[in-house]
Enzyme design. Structure first.
Site, PDB file in Angstrom:
ATOM      1  N   ASP A 412      17.877  86.294   5.812  1.00  0.00           N
ATOM      2  CA  ASP A 412      16.866  85.282   5.520  1.00  0.00           C
ATOM      3  C   ASP A 412      17.520  83.910   5.641  1.00  0.00           C
ATOM      4  O   ASP A 412      18.622  83.679   5.113  1.00  0.00           O
ATOM      5  CB  ASP A 412      16.322  85.486   4.098  1.00  0.00           C
ATOM      6  N   ASN A 420      10.985  72.957   6.764  1.00  0.00           N
ATOM      7  CA  ASN A 420       9.596  72.722   7.165  1.00  0.00           C
ATOM      8  C   ASN A 420       9.019  71.490   6.476  1.00  0.00           C
ATOM      9  O   ASN A 420       8.288  70.697   7.095  1.00  0.00           O
ATOM     10  CB  ASN A 420       8.735  73.951   6.841  1.00  0.00           C
ATOM     11  N   ASP A 429      10.053  75.940  13.665  1.00  0.00           N
ATOM     12  CA  ASP A 429       9.881  76.960  14.712  1.00  0.00           C
ATOM     13  C   ASP A 429      11.037  76.932  15.700  1.00  0.00           C
ATOM     14  O   ASP A 429      11.525  77.982  16.138  1.00  0.00           O
ATOM     15  CB  ASP A 429       8.563  76.732  15.446  1.00  0.00           C
ATOM     16  N   GLU A 455      10.820  83.729   7.871  1.00  0.00           N
ATOM     17  CA  GLU A 455      12.179  83.409   8.305  1.00  0.00           C
ATOM     18  C   GLU A 455      13.135  84.577   8.127  1.00  0.00           C
ATOM     19  O   GLU A 455      14.358  84.403   8.115  1.00  0.00           O
ATOM     20  CB  GLU A 455      12.693  82.185   7.538  1.00  0.00           C
TER      21      GLU A 455
END
Length: 540
Positions: A412, A420, A429, A455
């Site tokens: 992760d 973000n 992204d 993620e």
């Protein structure tokens, strides 16, 4: 003076001929729609019946004038017999032979004229000039006139023309057809021979009329042809008709290689290829008919392409030897078929088939692409969670069968929500795609790299122990930390935390293994992130 009828045994001869020919006539008439030969034979035998019937009646009259008067009635029957025999000789050679109305009109002029002359003989006496009764019973011996001889000459000229056609056809005929043509020659020949003998006797003062014997012979001959040889069941198409009508080009050459015959299809084909050749092709060497052949070149069967103007023509050429009855070679027959249209269709079909095959290959590629897309993550291009679970179940079954280890790495990205929030989802992204690139480029044959969700990523490593998987995860962690994406605030990199679980020590099912790896992952996050922990060491 009235006509006195008196039965004479001599009349049995023409009567027998009339009966036999009447049977043949009826049988032929019943089959009139099956072949033109049936109608021609019916007309011929009908004429003989009429002729013989007059002879029977004539021999039953005892007076001179009576026999002469009755005897003049034979000419309709004679004319019908001659016309029928001529027609039969035509259609027995070629069943499709037809006499045009104008020809029939010309042929009927003489029969009508002799019949009229016989009916008016009392005025001119040019058919029968005079006669006397001789013998017991008394039979008339007639002195014939000019019209009689003209009629006889016309009849035998017409019969000769017809019989010559039969003779010509018989030369090339075989089997039953040859025997039928022989019968066709024998019947009229017997009747004509007897009649000619009678004419000779009459011209030399004879007193015996043998024509009646010819009726019997002709009747028996035609009966044999119909009922024993099946004349009306087998009337083949003439060779000349086939040769002229066949659509393939036929060329006959002699032993010296010169053309001695060719059909219209061959003429048309040769003119198309060689328009400058002379009008008469007979006698030309065969090699000048088709471009590319030399005087000493042998005919070779097979496909051949020639030019006709600015267009190519494909020819399929076949040839065969012609031999006489002794087996000696007398020439060759060459068959050429224009296969241009057929080959064009073949080429079109091959092109269409190739186009279809290409379309099928495109469809297969699209299907493979769609199938691949269905198991891929849209953003990163890695396998999706559905494919991951299917693959993991399959690898666990294989590992259980082989006893080999199987490791799962669940990682992760650290602080991804912060990325973000600060830099935007587009940068997030890009970071996911970059890390996916590092993971997929580091995968080995047999490994599966998938995006688990958000993620999170999962690597399935068959044949890899827990320690080996931990070492590989450490390499990925370092490579990912060194990978950056550009932002408006400068390059951005990220670290990840990961957990490793191994079959069979950490679990024997997909759910248990992923759960063990997840616990190790969260333990790594709890211990400060940017690290890899093994589930089996946590258990210890």
């Amino acid at each position: 003076m009235g006509v006195v009828l008196q039965w004479q045994p001599y009349a049995l001869i023409p009567l027998a001929g009339a009966v036999i020919c009447a049977i043949v006539c009826w049988s032929a008439w019943r089959r009139r729609n099956s072949t033109p030969a049936a109608r021609a034979l019916a007309l011929t035998t009908l004429g003989i019946v009429a002729w013989a019937a007059v002879e029977v009646l004539m021999y039953s009259v005892s007076t001179l004038d009576g026999q002469i008067t009755v005897g003049l009635g034979i000419y309709p029957g004679v004319a019908t017999t001659v016309l029928g025999t001529f027609w039969l000789s035509r259609v027995i050679v070629d069943r499709d032979a037809t006499l045009r109305p104008v020809v029939w009109a010309l042929l009927l002029i003489e029969p009508i004229a002799i019949t009229a002359a016989a009916a008016t003989n009392g005025w001119h006496h040019q058919v029968i000039a005079s006669g006397t009764l001789v013998g017991d019973p008394p039979l008339v011996v007639a002195q014939v006139g000019l019209f009689f001889w003209l009629h006889s000459a016309y009849s035998y000229v017409l019969l000769t023309i017809g019989m010559l056609g039969v003779v010509k056809a018989r030369r090339t005929a075989t089997g039953l057809y040859r025997r039928q043509l022989t019968t066709m020659l024998v019947g009229p020949a017997l009747m004509s021979s007897v009649n000619l003998l009678t004419l000779w006797l009459l011209a030399n003062g004879g007193t015996v009329d043998l024509t009646v014997i010819g009726f019997v012979l002709a009747g028996v001959t035609f009966w044999w042809a119909v009922f024993r040889q099946g004349m009306l069941r087998l009337v083949p198409v003439a060779r000349s008709f086939v040769f002229e009508r066949v659509t393939d080009a036929l060329v006959v050459i002699d032993r010296q290689g010169q053309v001695i015959d060719l059909n219209p299809a061959a003429t048309a084909l040769i003119r198309k290829v060689q328009p400058a050749l002379p009008d008469n092709l007979i006698g030309l060497p065969y090699h000048v008919l088709v471009p590319g052949y030399g005087p000493r070149d042998r005919l070779v069967d097979g496909e051949r392409a020639v030019l006709a103007g600015d267009r190519q023509i494909d020819l399929d050429i076949r040839s065969g030897d012609l031999t006489d009855r002794t087996g000696a070679s007398i020439g060759r027959v060459v068959v050429a078929r224009d296969t241009t249209e057929l080959n064009d269709k073949k080429r079109e079909l091959a092109a269409a088939n190739e186009q279809l095959q290409e379309q099928l290959r495109t469809i297969e590629r699209l299907q493979e692409h769609l199938a691949e897309q269905a198991i891929r993550d849209d953003l990163t291009g890695l396998y999706n969670r559905r494919h991951l679970m299917h693959t993991l179940d399959a690898e666990l079954s294989l590992a259980e069968g082989t006893g080999q280890p199987l490791s799962v790495v669940l990682l992760d990205i650290d602080h991804f929500k912060y990325v973000n929030d600060r830099f935007g989802h587009a940068v997030g992204d890009e970071l996911l795609v970059a890390i996916a690139g590092v993971l997929s480029s580091s995968a080995r044959q047999g490994d599966t790299v998938a995006r688990y969700g958000g993620e999170e990523f999962v690597m399935v490593l068959p044949g890899t122990t827990s320690e080996q998987a931990w070492n590989r995860a450490q390499e990925w962690r370092l490579r990912c930390a060194a990978t950056a994406v550009p932002t408006d605030q400068g390059p951005l990199s990220a670290t990840f935390s990961a957990g490793v679980a191994c079959y069979p020590s950490s679990g024997t099912s997909s759910a248990v293994l992923l759960n063990a790896a997840d616990k190790a992952l969260y333990r790594a996050k709890a211990e400060g992130r940017d690290r890899v922990l093994r589930a089996d060491t946590l258990a210890a």
